[in-house]
Design a protein around this motif. Structure first.
Motif, PDB file in Angstrom:
ATOM      1  N   SER A  81       0.805  -1.225   0.000  1.00 20.90           N
ATOM      2  CA  SER A  81       0.000   0.000   0.000  1.00 20.90           C
ATOM      3  C   SER A  81       0.836   1.272   0.000  1.00 20.90           C
ATOM      4  N   LYS A  82       0.563   2.149  -0.999  1.00 19.32           N
ATOM      5  CA  LYS A  82       1.239   3.459  -1.041  1.00 19.32           C
ATOM      6  C   LYS A  82       0.940   4.228   0.254  1.00 19.32           C
ATOM      7  N   ASN A  83      -0.332   4.224   0.650  1.00 19.38           N
ATOM      8  CA  ASN A  83      -0.728   5.075   1.781  1.00 19.38           C
ATOM      9  C   ASN A  83      -0.417   4.458   3.136  1.00 19.38           C
ATOM     10  N   ALA A  84       0.166   3.229   3.095  1.00 20.01           N
ATOM     11  CA  ALA A  84       0.706   2.652   4.338  1.00 20.01           C
ATOM     12  C   ALA A  84       2.217   2.850   4.383  1.00 20.01           C
ATOM     13  N   LEU A 128       4.906  15.689  -3.166  1.00 24.56           N
ATOM     14  CA  LEU A 128       3.890  14.757  -2.636  1.00 24.56           C
ATOM     15  C   LEU A 128       3.377  15.252  -1.291  1.00 24.56           C
ATOM     16  N   ARG A 129       2.131  14.911  -1.049  1.00 22.75           N
ATOM     17  CA  ARG A 129       1.443  15.401   0.142  1.00 22.75           C
ATOM     18  C   ARG A 129       2.048  14.811   1.396  1.00 22.75           C
ATOM     19  N   SER A 130       2.483  13.554   1.332  1.00 17.40           N
ATOM     20  CA  SER A 130       2.881  12.860   2.576  1.00 17.40           C
ATOM     21  C   SER A 130       4.199  13.386   3.128  1.00 17.40           C
ATOM     22  N   GLY A 153      -8.630  20.112  -4.798  1.00 11.86           N
ATOM     23  CA  GLY A 153      -9.342  21.197  -4.122  1.00 11.86           C
ATOM     24  C   GLY A 153      -8.490  21.677  -2.956  1.00 11.86           C
ATOM     25  N   GLU A 154      -9.172  22.338  -2.019  1.00 11.01           N
ATOM     26  CA  GLU A 154      -8.461  22.845  -0.845  1.00 11.01           C
ATOM     27  C   GLU A 154      -7.798  21.680  -0.109  1.00 11.01           C
ATOM     28  N   ARG A 155      -6.527  21.783   0.266  1.00 10.90           N
ATOM     29  CA  ARG A 155      -5.928  20.741   1.128  1.00 10.90           C
ATOM     30  C   ARG A 155      -5.112  21.443   2.214  1.00 10.90           C
ATOM     31  N   PRO A 156      -5.812  22.154   3.139  1.00 10.63           N
ATOM     32  CA  PRO A 156      -5.099  22.901   4.185  1.00 10.63           C
ATOM     33  C   PRO A 156      -4.414  21.963   5.181  1.00 10.63           C
ATOM     34  N   LEU A 157      -3.681  22.553   6.092  1.00 11.90           N
ATOM     35  CA  LEU A 157      -2.970  21.764   7.119  1.00 11.90           C
ATOM     36  C   LEU A 157      -3.418  22.173   8.516  1.00 11.90           C
ATOM     37  N   ASP A 158      -4.542  22.874   8.591  1.00 15.79           N
ATOM     38  CA  ASP A 158      -4.953  23.425   9.899  1.00 15.79           C
ATOM     39  C   ASP A 158      -5.134  22.338  10.954  1.00 15.79           C
ATOM     40  N   LEU A 159      -5.642  21.171  10.558  1.00 18.14           N
ATOM     41  CA  LEU A 159      -5.864  20.117  11.568  1.00 18.14           C
ATOM     42  C   LEU A 159      -4.514  19.584  12.088  1.00 18.14           C
ATOM     43  N   HIS A 160      -3.525  19.488  11.190  1.00 17.80           N
ATOM     44  CA  HIS A 160      -2.183  19.066  11.638  1.00 17.80           C
ATOM     45  C   HIS A 160      -1.633  20.096  12.630  1.00 17.80           C
ATOM     46  N   PRO A 191     -11.821  13.547  11.017  1.00 19.30           N
ATOM     47  CA  PRO A 191     -10.859  12.435  11.077  1.00 19.30           C
ATOM     48  C   PRO A 191      -9.881  12.473   9.902  1.00 19.30           C
ATOM     49  N   SER A 192      -9.000  13.475   9.924  1.00 17.18           N
ATOM     50  CA  SER A 192      -7.995  13.600   8.870  1.00 17.18           C
ATOM     51  C   SER A 192      -6.975  12.471   8.990  1.00 17.18           C
ATOM     52  N   VAL A 193      -6.743  11.747   7.885  1.00 16.72           N
ATOM     53  CA  VAL A 193      -5.770  10.648   7.891  1.00 16.72           C
ATOM     54  C   VAL A 193      -4.378  11.200   8.177  1.00 16.72           C
ATOM     55  N   GLY A 194      -3.978  12.207   7.431  1.00 14.72           N
ATOM     56  CA  GLY A 194      -2.621  12.758   7.586  1.00 14.72           C
ATOM     57  C   GLY A 194      -2.407  13.381   8.941  1.00 14.72           C
ATOM     58  N   ALA A 195      -3.414  14.104   9.442  1.00 14.38           N
ATOM     59  CA  ALA A 195      -3.256  14.752  10.754  1.00 14.38           C
ATOM     60  C   ALA A 195      -3.136  13.689  11.848  1.00 14.38           C
ATOM     61  N   THR A 220     -12.932   7.704  -0.740  1.00 18.78           N
ATOM     62  CA  THR A 220     -12.836   8.730  -1.782  1.00 18.78           C
ATOM     63  C   THR A 220     -11.853   8.337  -2.884  1.00 18.78           C
ATOM     64  N   ASP A 221     -10.813   7.567  -2.541  1.00 19.01           N
ATOM     65  CA  ASP A 221      -9.826   7.186  -3.568  1.00 19.01           C
ATOM     66  C   ASP A 221     -10.384   6.199  -4.578  1.00 19.01           C
ATOM     67  N   ALA A 222     -11.522   5.577  -4.261  1.00 17.38           N
ATOM     68  CA  ALA A 222     -12.129   4.645  -5.220  1.00 17.38           C
ATOM     69  C   ALA A 222     -13.243   5.326  -6.020  1.00 17.38           C
ATOM     70  N   THR A 263     -17.829  13.655  -0.398  1.00 12.73           N
ATOM     71  CA  THR A 263     -17.893  14.504   0.808  1.00 12.73           C
ATOM     72  C   THR A 263     -16.493  14.793   1.384  1.00 12.73           C
ATOM     73  N   VAL A 264     -15.439  14.131   0.862  1.00 10.69           N
ATOM     74  CA  VAL A 264     -14.125  14.281   1.501  1.00 10.69           C
ATOM     75  C   VAL A 264     -13.321  15.437   0.937  1.00 10.69           C
ATOM     76  N   PHE A 265     -13.211  15.506  -0.386  1.00 10.31           N
ATOM     77  CA  PHE A 265     -12.446  16.596  -1.023  1.00 10.31           C
ATOM     78  C   PHE A 265     -13.390  17.540  -1.779  1.00 10.31           C
ATOM     79  N   SER A 266     -12.943  18.808  -1.854  1.00 14.23           N
ATOM     80  CA  SER A 266     -13.834  19.824  -2.441  1.00 14.23           C
ATOM     81  C   SER A 266     -13.803  19.832  -3.970  1.00 14.23           C
ATOM     82  N   LEU A 320      -3.805  11.157  -9.547  1.00 13.25           N
ATOM     83  CA  LEU A 320      -3.542   9.714  -9.534  1.00 13.25           C
ATOM     84  C   LEU A 320      -4.791   8.888  -9.809  1.00 13.25           C
ATOM     85  N   ARG A 321      -5.839   9.061  -9.047  1.00 13.37           N
ATOM     86  CA  ARG A 321      -7.028   8.199  -9.184  1.00 13.37           C
ATOM     87  C   ARG A 321      -7.859   8.642 -10.404  1.00 13.37           C
ATOM     88  N   GLY A 322      -7.770   9.892 -10.760  1.00  7.83           N
ATOM     89  CA  GLY A 322      -8.430  10.362 -11.973  1.00  7.83           C
ATOM     90  C   GLY A 322      -7.786   9.743 -13.202  1.00  7.83           C
TER      91      GLY A 322
END
Ligand code: EPZ
Length: 417
Positions: free
Chosen positions: A21-24, A91-93, A119-126, A160-164, A301-303, A323-326, A367-369
Motif C-alpha cells: 500500500s502506497k498510503n501505508a 507529494l502530500r505525505s 481542491g483545498e488541502r489545508p494543514l490546519d488540523l495538523h 478524522p484527517s488521515v494525515g493529521a 474517496t480514492d475509489a 464529501t471528503v475533497f472539495s 492519480l485516481r483520476g
C-alpha cells in the motif's frame, strides 16, 4: 510514463497479486526518521512516491537501500530538520516528516507539501493539533517552522484527517508524556502504521478507532511487511467490472474493501472472497444506487473516480456524492471525451449509462483520476491515448506491464528526451 496508449473493447482476465500500500508505506517511511534504528520493510510498492520519499529521507541523513525486494533504512546517524523543498513539493505525505522530526529533534522546517490537486488541502488540523501539544508553529512564506518537543496531552480532531492523525502519532513518539488523539481517522493504513510502531517497541493503543493513545518510550528498529494496497485492488476490480472481465486478486484483505464490494455487487458483479483472495466476474452492469464517499469505514474517496469510470455504461443513472475533497471530479472532462454522460452539481455527480464508449485522447489530472481514464479507455472501442500518464507512476507500480498481464493492449511511451 508520459503517455499510455490503449486499444479497448477487450475484457480483462487473469490473476494478480495486489502490491503493498502506497498510503501505508509513506507514513511508515516517515516514522523511520522519528527515532534511531535499522529497519527492513518488505512488500514495498515500486512507485514514484516511494522513490521521492527515500530521497527525502536520504537528504535528511538516513541511509536507504533496496536488496532482494526488501527496503532497508538506517536512521542511527544525525538527522537534519529541513527536508529538501523541491522534493517535498512533489507529494502530500512529505508533511508527515513534521511529526517525525519534532519527535526526533524537537524542531522542523517543512515546505508546504504538494501532491494531487483535489481542491483545498489545508494543514490546519495538523497544526492546531501540534499546537495543542505545545509545539510553536510559524508560517514563513511557503515554509512551516515548528519548534518544541511535544508535551503530553489530549488532541481533539474535529475531522478524522488521515494525515493529521498520522502526524500526531509520529509527534507523540517523542512527547514528554502520554498523548491521546480523539476523533482520529480509522483507515487501515493507520492500523498498519501502528503495527509497524509496535514492532519497534511503541506503546500504542486504539489505532483504527477514534481514540488513539501513545505512551512515549525508547524505540528500536524492526522488520515489517507493508499492508496490501486496498486502493490498487479497488482500481483493478473496477477495471474488470467495466470490461465484463474475470479477475482473481490475491494478497489482499477483502474485509478492508467492504463498501466497494457492496457497490460492485449492487451493480451486478459476481464476487467471491476468501480471507486474502477475491474473484470478480463482470456482468452487464446496472446502476448500483447512490454512492457517498466518506472517512473509513465509508466508501473510500480514492475509489470514487475508478468506480465512476466503471459505471459509464451501467444501465440507469447513478449519483455519487464526494464529501471528503472539495474538487475531486477533475476526471470528468476526460471521461466525457470517451462519450460519458456525466452531470456535475457541486459535490454531486450524476452518471447516466451510455451504450458505447469511443476511443479518445484525454489528459490525466491526478492519480485516481488517471486510473479512471484508463478504465474508460479499456471499456471504449478503438484506440485511446492518455497523456500526463506520469500521475499513474506515483501510486501504481509497473502499471502498463500489469495491465498487459490481464490481456489489455497497452503501451507506455516514456518522455521523449
Ligand atoms: C490521505 O490524504 C491519502 N493520502 C489520500 O489518498 C486520501 O484520499 C485521504 O487520506 C482520505 O482518505 C495518503 O495517505 C498519502 P485527509 P490526506 O487529511 O491525509 C481536509 C491517493 O489518491 N483537511 O484525511 O491528505 C482535506 O482538505 C491520496 O492515494 C483539512 O481541512 O487526507 C480533505 O478535504 C489522495 N485540514 C479532508 O480533510 C487538514 O489539516 C481529508 O483529508 C487536513 C485535511
Amino acid at each position: 510514463m508520459e503517455t499510455l496508449t490503449i486499444r479497448g473493447g477487450r475484457p480483462l482476465r487473469g490473476r494478480l497479486a495486489v502490491q503493498g500500500s502506497k498510503n501505508a508505506v509513506l507514513p511508515i517511511l516517515a516514522a523511520t526518521a522519528a527515532f534511531p534504528g535499522r529497519f527492513a520493510l518488505s512488500n514495498c510498492p515500486p512507485i514514484r512516491d516511494l522513490a521521492v520519499t527515500r530521497a527525502l529521507l536520504e537528504g535528511l541523513g538516513l541511509d536507504t537501500e533496496e536488496r532482494e525486494g526488501v527496503l532497508y533504512v538506517e536512521s542511527g546517524g544525525p538527522v537534519g530538520t529541513a527536508p529538501d523543498p523541491a522534493l517535498s513539493g512533489r507529494l502530500r505525505s512529505s508533511v508527515l516528516l513534521l511529526g517525525a522530526l519534532l519527535a526526533r529533534r524537537g524542531e522542523a522546517e517543512i515546505p508546504l507539501p504538494g501532491g494531487c490537486v483535489l481542491g483545498e488541502r489545508p494543514l490546519d488540523l495538523h497544526l492546531r493539533g501540534l499546537e495543542a501539544l505545545g509545539v510553536r508553529v510559524r508560517c514563513e512564506g511557503d515554509r512551516l517552522l515548528c519548534l518544541g518537543r511535544p508535551a503530553g496531552g489530549t488532541v481533539l480532531l474535529p475531522y478524522p484527517s488521515v494525515g493529521a492523525t498520522e502526524n500526531l502519532i509520529l509527534a507523540a513518539l517523542g512527547a514528554a508524556g502520554p498523548v491521546r488523539i480523539l476523533g482520529a481517522a480509522k483507515e487501515p493504513e493507520i492500523r498498519d502504521l501502528a503495527g509497524f510502531l509496535r514492532a519497534c517497541g511503541a506503546e500504542l493503543r486504539g489505532a483504527g478507532s477514534s481514540c488513539v493513545r501513545v505512551t512515549p518510550r525508547p524505540l528500536h528498529g524492526a522488520a515489517y511487511r507493508i499492508l496490501p494496497d486496498r486502493m490498487e485492488a479497488a482500481t483493478w476490480l473496477c477495471a474488470a467490472a467495466a470490461t465484463g472481465g474475470e479477475l482473481c486478486l490475491t494478497e489482499l484483505r477483502p474485509a478492508q474493501l467492504r463498501p466497494v464490494l457492496q457497490v460492485l455487487r449492487r451493480a451486478g458483479c459476481e464476487l467471491r472472497e476468501t480471507e486474502n483472495e477475491l474473484r470478480l466476474r463482470g456482468r452487464a452492469l446496472r446502476a448500483p444506487g447512490p454512492v457517498v464517499t466518506g472517512p473509513y469505514p465509508a466508501f473510500p474517496t480514492d475509489a470514487q473516480a475508478p468506480l465512476m469510470a466503471a459505471l459509464l455504461r451501467a444501465a440507469g443513472s447513478t449519483v455519487i456524492e464526494e464529501t471528503v475533497f472539495s474538487d475531486r471530479f477533475r476526471q470528468v472532462p476526460g471521461l466525457r471525451a470517451f462519450g460519458a454522460d456525466i452531470e456535475l452539481a457541486g459535490r454531486l455527480a450524476r452518471i447516466r449509462g451510455v451504450d458505447r464508449l469511443r476511443g479518445a485522447e484525454a489528459a490525466a489530472t491526478d492519480l485516481r483520476g488517471a486510473a479512471a481514464l484508463v478504465i474508460a479507455a479499456l471499456a471504449a472501442e478503438g484506440e485511446s491515448r492518455i497523456t500526463e500518464a506520469w500521475h499513474l507512476d506515483r501510486g501504481y507500480g509497473r502499471f502498463a506491464e500489469r495491465l498487459r498481464s490481464l490481456g489489455a493492449e497497452a503501451e507506455a511511451e516514456e518522455n521523449q528526451i
